[in-house]
Scaffold this motif. Structure first.
Motif, short mmCIF file in Angstrom:
data_model
loop_
_atom_site.label_atom_id
_atom_site.label_comp_id
_atom_site.label_asym_id
_atom_site.label_seq_id
_atom_site.Cartn_x
_atom_site.Cartn_y
_atom_site.Cartn_z
N ARG A 119 0.77 -1.12 0.02
CA ARG A 119 0.06 0.07 -0.01
C ARG A 119 1.10 1.19 0.02
O ARG A 119 1.77 1.34 0.80
N SER A 120 0.84 2.03 -1.06
CA SER A 120 1.56 3.40 -1.05
C SER A 120 1.15 4.29 0.07
O SER A 120 -0.02 4.22 0.61
N LYS A 121 1.86 5.39 0.23
CA LYS A 121 1.49 6.57 0.82
C LYS A 121 0.34 7.11 0.64
O LYS A 121 -0.44 7.64 1.83
N ASN A 122 -0.15 7.09 -0.51
CA ASN A 122 -1.46 7.83 -0.88
C ASN A 122 -2.48 6.76 -0.88
O ASN A 122 -3.77 7.06 -1.28
N GLY A 123 -2.26 5.65 -0.25
CA GLY A 123 -3.30 4.59 -0.19
C GLY A 123 -3.62 3.48 -1.40
O GLY A 123 -4.34 2.72 -1.17
N GLU A 124 -2.89 3.81 -2.38
CA GLU A 124 -3.09 2.99 -3.44
C GLU A 124 -2.53 1.61 -3.17
O GLU A 124 -1.22 1.56 -2.76
N ASP A 182 12.20 -1.81 2.03
CA ASP A 182 10.97 -2.04 2.57
C ASP A 182 11.17 -2.96 3.76
O ASP A 182 10.14 -3.44 4.56
#
Length: 197
Positions: free
Chosen positions: A27-32, A42
Motif C-alpha cells: 500500500r503506497s503512502k497515498n493509499g493505492e 521495505d
C-alpha cells in the motif's frame, strides 16, 4: 522469531535475500495498492541490543544487500564516517593530534604509517607538520585545512563536511573500496544527520 543468544545473522540475511526476489502487494503512502518486487528499503531488522550489530552488517554485506544502521553508536566509529568527523575536530582544534591520527589513517585520507610518521617529524604537532610539509601528498590537504579554518566561523559543520567530501572527491574514492555501497550510504547518512542538527 530469533534468539537473543544465538547468532542468527546469516539466517536473517539469507531470508532477506530470498525475500528480495519476491513480488508482494504494497500500500503506497497515498493509499493505492500496488504489486511490486520487494526493495531493501521495505525491510527493517529490529534488534533488542546492538551487541551483535556488526555480525548482521557483515552477513548482509556478504550477500550484497544494501543497508544502513540507525541508532547504533558504532555508526560514528565506522572508518568512512569517523574520518570526516575527525576532520571537523581538527578544524576546531588544530593541536588535537588524536583527531589528526584518526583522520590520517581513515579512508578519508588513507595515510600509511610511514607517511603519518614523516608528517609528524616535520613539526611538534601534526598541524605544524602539515603547515610545514613539502610532501606532495599533504600539500592539497594543507590548503583545504587553511580554507576550512577560515570558513569554520561562517559555515555550519554540515556545510564544512559537504565541502570536504566534494573537495577531496571522497565518494568516488570510496567507490573503489570493498563494501563501497554501504560506505557511501553511511557517508550520505552522516551528511543528512549533520544537516538536521
Amino acid at each position: 522469531l530469533f534468539s537473543d543468544q544465538a547468532d542468527d545473522s546469516k539466517e536473517v540475511a539469507n531470508y532477506i535475500s530470498r525475500l528480495l526476489q519476491e513480488t508482494l502487494t504494497f500500500r503506497s503512502k497515498n493509499g493505492e495498492i500496488e504489486k511490486r518486487k520487494v526493495q531493501p528499503g521495505d525491510i527493517a531488522i529490529l534488534l533488542r541490543r546492538f551487541t551483535k550489530i556488526t555480525k548482521y552488517e557483515d552477513a548482509l554485506e556478504n550477500l550484497g544487500i544494501p543497508y544502513y544502521t540507525v541508532g547504533s553508536r558504532e555508526f560514528y566509529n565506522r572508518p568512512e564516517v569517523a574520518g570526516p568527523l575527525a576532520w571537523l575536530d581538527m578544524i576546531v582544534d588544530p593541536l588535537d593530534d588524536e583527531a589528526f591520527t584518526r583522520f590520517l589513517f581513515s579512508p578519508a585520507f588513507g595515510g600509511t604509517l610511514d607517511e603519518v610518521s614523516s608528517l609528524k617529524s616535520t613539526g611538534k604537532s601534526f598541524y605544524e607538520g602539515l603547515m610545514n610539509t613539502q610532501d606532495e601528498k599533504f600539500i592539497s590537504l594543507a590548503k583545504l585545512f587553511e580554507k576550512h579554518s577560515m570558513l569554520k566561523h561562517l559555515l555550519s559543520p554540515s556545510e564544512l563536511l559537504e565541502d570536504f567530501i566534494v573537495s577531496t572527491n571522497y565518494l568516488p574514492k570510496l567507490a573503489t573500496s570493498k563494501g563501497a555501497e554501504r560506505m557511501i550510504s553511511n557517508v550520505k547518512k552522516m551528511l543528512d544527520i549533520a544537516k538536521e542538527l
